[in-house]
Design an enzyme around this catalytic site. Structure first.
Site, PDB file in Angstrom:
ATOM      1  N   ASP A  96       0.775  -1.218  -0.023  1.00  0.00           N
ATOM      2  CA  ASP A  96      -0.127  -0.198  -0.066  1.00  0.00           C
ATOM      3  C   ASP A  96       0.592   1.364  -0.101  1.00  0.00           C
ATOM      4  O   ASP A  96       2.020   1.120   0.496  1.00  0.00           O
ATOM      5  CB  ASP A  96      -0.956  -0.202   0.981  1.00  0.00           C
TER       6      ASP A  96
ATOM      7  N   GLU B  28       1.066  -0.578  -5.035  1.00  0.00           N
ATOM      8  CA  GLU B  28       0.201   0.456  -5.406  1.00  0.00           C
ATOM      9  C   GLU B  28       1.135   1.737  -5.483  1.00  0.00           C
ATOM     10  O   GLU B  28       1.207   2.402  -4.438  1.00  0.00           O
ATOM     11  CB  GLU B  28      -0.822   0.649  -4.074  1.00  0.00           C
TER      12      GLU B  28
END
Length: 737
Positions: free
Chosen positions: A417, A470
């Site tokens: 993330d 990401e």
């Protein structure tokens, strides 16, 4: 008393006034220097600090025979005695609540090995989850729990729990000075025990801290760590694990169903509880199989205090959330997925952590896990602290977390993330609010080194496992190997493609001619990285509207646009990711407190979208042209990319054997009759897929199942097809060989 055994007590066995006072104030920095057994000639002096105990005595460690009472001296709770010779002994303590018999925690020697401590200090301990934290084990024939925690700047660290009435005076730990690690073995504790650490910082006692290395936790809102036994699951996924590297190769299909475990479905509807891992296995796995997804991706399941963070503010990087069951239950869920042929990807958060007082924040009274300066160590957007990955111990802590999930839970990949926030020191900061790196630049060199090291270690030690970034910027080489100067990720989320295509899809079809390049631009860079095309949870929350509600037009057109958009995504180069609820056209935004709106599946249009996604997945898996050359420009060929007036696109996808598929898109509600498109070979072309089919609640306009090519040149091809293009639809054709 056996012959030769002698016991004596008296004030002469006590401590210096300074030691006694420090013990009473819970400020002694070296409890092993005064507590436990200490040689006294040929015998032993035994000291035990047992605040609130009524009495204590020594018993023979072998026979259990009483050796004699211990005398309370100097300060309440300090019990002392002497043995005439060295021998095994136990403490028998009388409390107001009853009698306890146990070995002396201060009778055990050094616990952690020098190699463990060296590797930890170096930031390269690959199995930290079974080194620090709470580890049930047997030492010198005595079962108990070894505790170890890193807190180099604390003046004193104690283990507290129900077993000692949460009294920090009872079990202060030993500091291994070179490493900053505190350790203590507490006999006769076992799995299931709840505990925390009490730390004395330079400014006083800190709030009780959960164990950063806990492998199990209490169920939130409780915040205690729980002693976990070694993972007791008998894996039955040998076939999957043996073939995983092949399953997850670049040339294989990968279609990911992203979900939040707590809100996919509830027991008894919205007012009921979330499903546990066993119930998810029973209900989710058949659903994913029926829809044809190859993988599921779970929003972070590492324990997190605030459910509204969706798991993206975790505090226990080694513990599956107790919300859904025990670690063994999570392992059983992954095992069941593998036996069903489904891979499991976990969202993992190495960028930041929450500010909760019981967590990592100023863990030992100093900025230990985070950067000290707020310009480096605090995320203003998310109200979180930023990991100081330039510190070797923190670097190693996060590296070990990644390996823990991949090794011990057989996880098939990690989606990392907020990589962009890690790469740039000025991420979401104004001028004057960030600190340059040592060369004066904006790159976070420490985080870059960590990500490269992470990817190299994962690829070497867990072959076949994926690490997915990401990453929302134009950072070059995110999925390029580190030896070629890249970051070494397996894949990168294609955020640019997502933003452009969603913006195009939201336009009224009459205006799409002015935004034609939003669908073509992504092909300029589509092969610069290994991409995942993500329609994730972030696109259906916070006022962005659900996927179907982004679509323009009346109800029929909204569903047609959604079907066309999903079909465009599945026929575009790149692996696929779709968030739960999008697969059947949920109208409302996702809410983590509610289950999906399953009742919508009583309506034909929603069933149609769900059927379309299933058929797209099967088409995608069955035809190598749609997946084999995702990262290679030779697998894609534009035929029509410039017909903005009609909002029509056409392209070929090729497989490694040279077999083509023709994809044609009409993004207006007006059907196109006798639309000619060039094709690379003659003969009959079968219509494999039509997003306007009646099966999907479309108007059922199409080409009757097949079209015969004509020897008419078009779009640089010697042969061509005269096609009917259904409204707001995508059709796929293959030569009938």
């Amino acid at each position: 008393m056996n012959q030769g055994q002698e016991f004596s007590s008296g004030n002469a066995l006590g401590l210096s006034a300074a030691d006694a006072n420090a013990l009473a104030r819970a400020e002694h920095t070296d409890p092993f220097s005064i507590l436990g057994p200490h040689r006294d000639g040929d015998g032993l002096v035994i000291r035990a600090y047992l605040p609130t105990a009524l009495a204590a005595e020594l018993v023979d460690g072998e026979s259990g025979e009483v050796l004699g009472p211990m005398e309370q001296v100097q300060i309440p709770g300090l019990f002392c005695g002497r043995l005439a010779r060295e021998q095994r002994y136990r403490l028998r303590v009388r409390w107001a609540s009853g009698v306890q018999e146990t070995e002396d925690p201060y009778g055990f020697g050094l616990l952690l090995g020098d190699v463990d401590l060296y590797l930890f200090g170096e930031g390269n301990h690959r199995d930290l989850g079974h080194c620090l934290g709470s580890q049930p084990m047997t030492i010198d024939g005595v079962s108990g729990v070894r505790f170890a925690v890193w807190a180099p700047n604390a003046r004193r660290v104690s283990i507290v729990g129900h077993f000692n009435n949460w009294d920090g005076r009872r079990h202060p730990m030993r500091l291994r000075h070179a490493s900053g690690v505190w350790e203590l073995f507490i006999p006769r504790l076992g799995p299931g025990e709840v505990y925390k650490y009490e730390l004395l910082g330079h400014d006083g006692v800190l709030p009780l801290k959960a164990d950063p290395m806990a492998r199990a936790t209490e169920t939130p809102p409780e915040t205690g760590s729980v002693v976990a036994a070694p993972l007791a699951h008998e894996w039955r996924d040998d076939d999957w694990m043996a073939q995983r590297e092949g399953h997850q190769a670049y040339q294989k299909p990968m279609s990911i169903y992203e979900l939040h475990a707590g809100s996919w479905r509830h027991e008894g509807g919205n007012e009921g509880r979330s499903l546990d891992w066993h119930e998810l296995a029973e209900q989710l796995i058949p659903y994913v199989q029926e829809l044809g997804f190859t993988h599921i991706e779970l929003l972070p399941i590492m324990e997190h205090p605030f459910g509204g963070s969706w798991g993206y503010q975790p505090l226990s990087q080694f513990a599956p959330s107790a919300r859904y069951g025990k670690p063994e239950d999570f392992a059983a869920f992954i095992d069941a997925c593998h036996q069903a042929g489904i891979g499991v990807i976990l969202d993992w958060v190495p960028a930041h952590f929450p500010t909760d007082a019981h967590g990592l924040a100023r863990f030992d009274g100093t900025a230990l896990y985070e950067y000290a300066h707020p310009f480096e160590g605090f995320h203003q957007d998310w109200d979180t602290y930023i990991y100081n990955l330039g510190r070797s111990e923190v670097h190693g802590f996060m590296l070990a977390s990644a390996l823990y999930w991949l090794r011990y839970f057989h996880v098939d990949g990690l989606r990392v993330d907020a990589v962009a926030s890690m790469l740039y020191r000025d991420y979401s900061r104004q001028h004057g609010e960030w600190i340059p790196n040592r060369f004066g630049g904006r790159e976070n060199l420490e985080a870059i080194d960590f990500l490269r090291h992470l990817n190299d270690v994962v690829h070497a030690e867990v072959p076949g496992a994926l690490v997915i970034a990401e990453e929302s910027t134009a950072w070059p080489g995110v999925s390029r190997p580190t030896q070629e100067g890249g970051l070494g990720f397996s894949y990168k989320w294609n955020m640019g493609w997502m933003h452009d295509t969603l913006k195009y899809a939201a336009e009224d079809p009459v205006h799409r001619r002015y935004h034609h390049d939003k669908l073509t631009f992504g092909l300029i860079y589509a092969f610069s990285e290994h991409f995942v095309l993500p329609i994730s949870h972030d696109e259906v929350v916070h006022g962005k509207r659900s996927l179907i509600d982004k679509m323009p037009g009346d109800r029929w057109q909204k569903f047609a646009n959604l079907r066309a958009y999903l079909s465009f995504m599945w026929t575009h180069p790149g692996k696929k990711l779709l968030f739960m609820g999008c697969e059947f056209g949920q109208w409302r935004e996702w809410n983590h407190d509610h289950e999906l709106d399953w009742y919508l599946l009583q309506y034909g249009e929603h069933v149609g979208v769900q059927s379309l996604v299933g058929d797209l997945n099967r088409l995608y898996r069955d035809y190598p042209a749609l997946h084999e050359l995702d990262g290679d420009a030779t697998g894609f060929q534009w035929l029509i990319g410039d017909d903005a007036a009609n909002s029509v696109y056409a392209w070929l996808r090729w497989d490694l054997q040279g077999n083509p598929l023709l994809v044609v898109a009409n993004f207006t509600p007006m059907p196109r009759e006798q639309y000619r498109i060039g094709v690379p070979e003659g003969g009959t072309w079968r219509e494999l897929f039509n997003s306007d089919a009646e099966r999907y609640a479309g108007s059922n306009m199409g080409n009757g199942g097949s079209v015969l090519a004509e020897a008419l040149e078009s779009h640089g091809q010697a042969q061509s097809l005269s096609l009917t293009l259904p409204p707001l639809a995508i059709t796929v054709f293959a030569p009938n060989r």
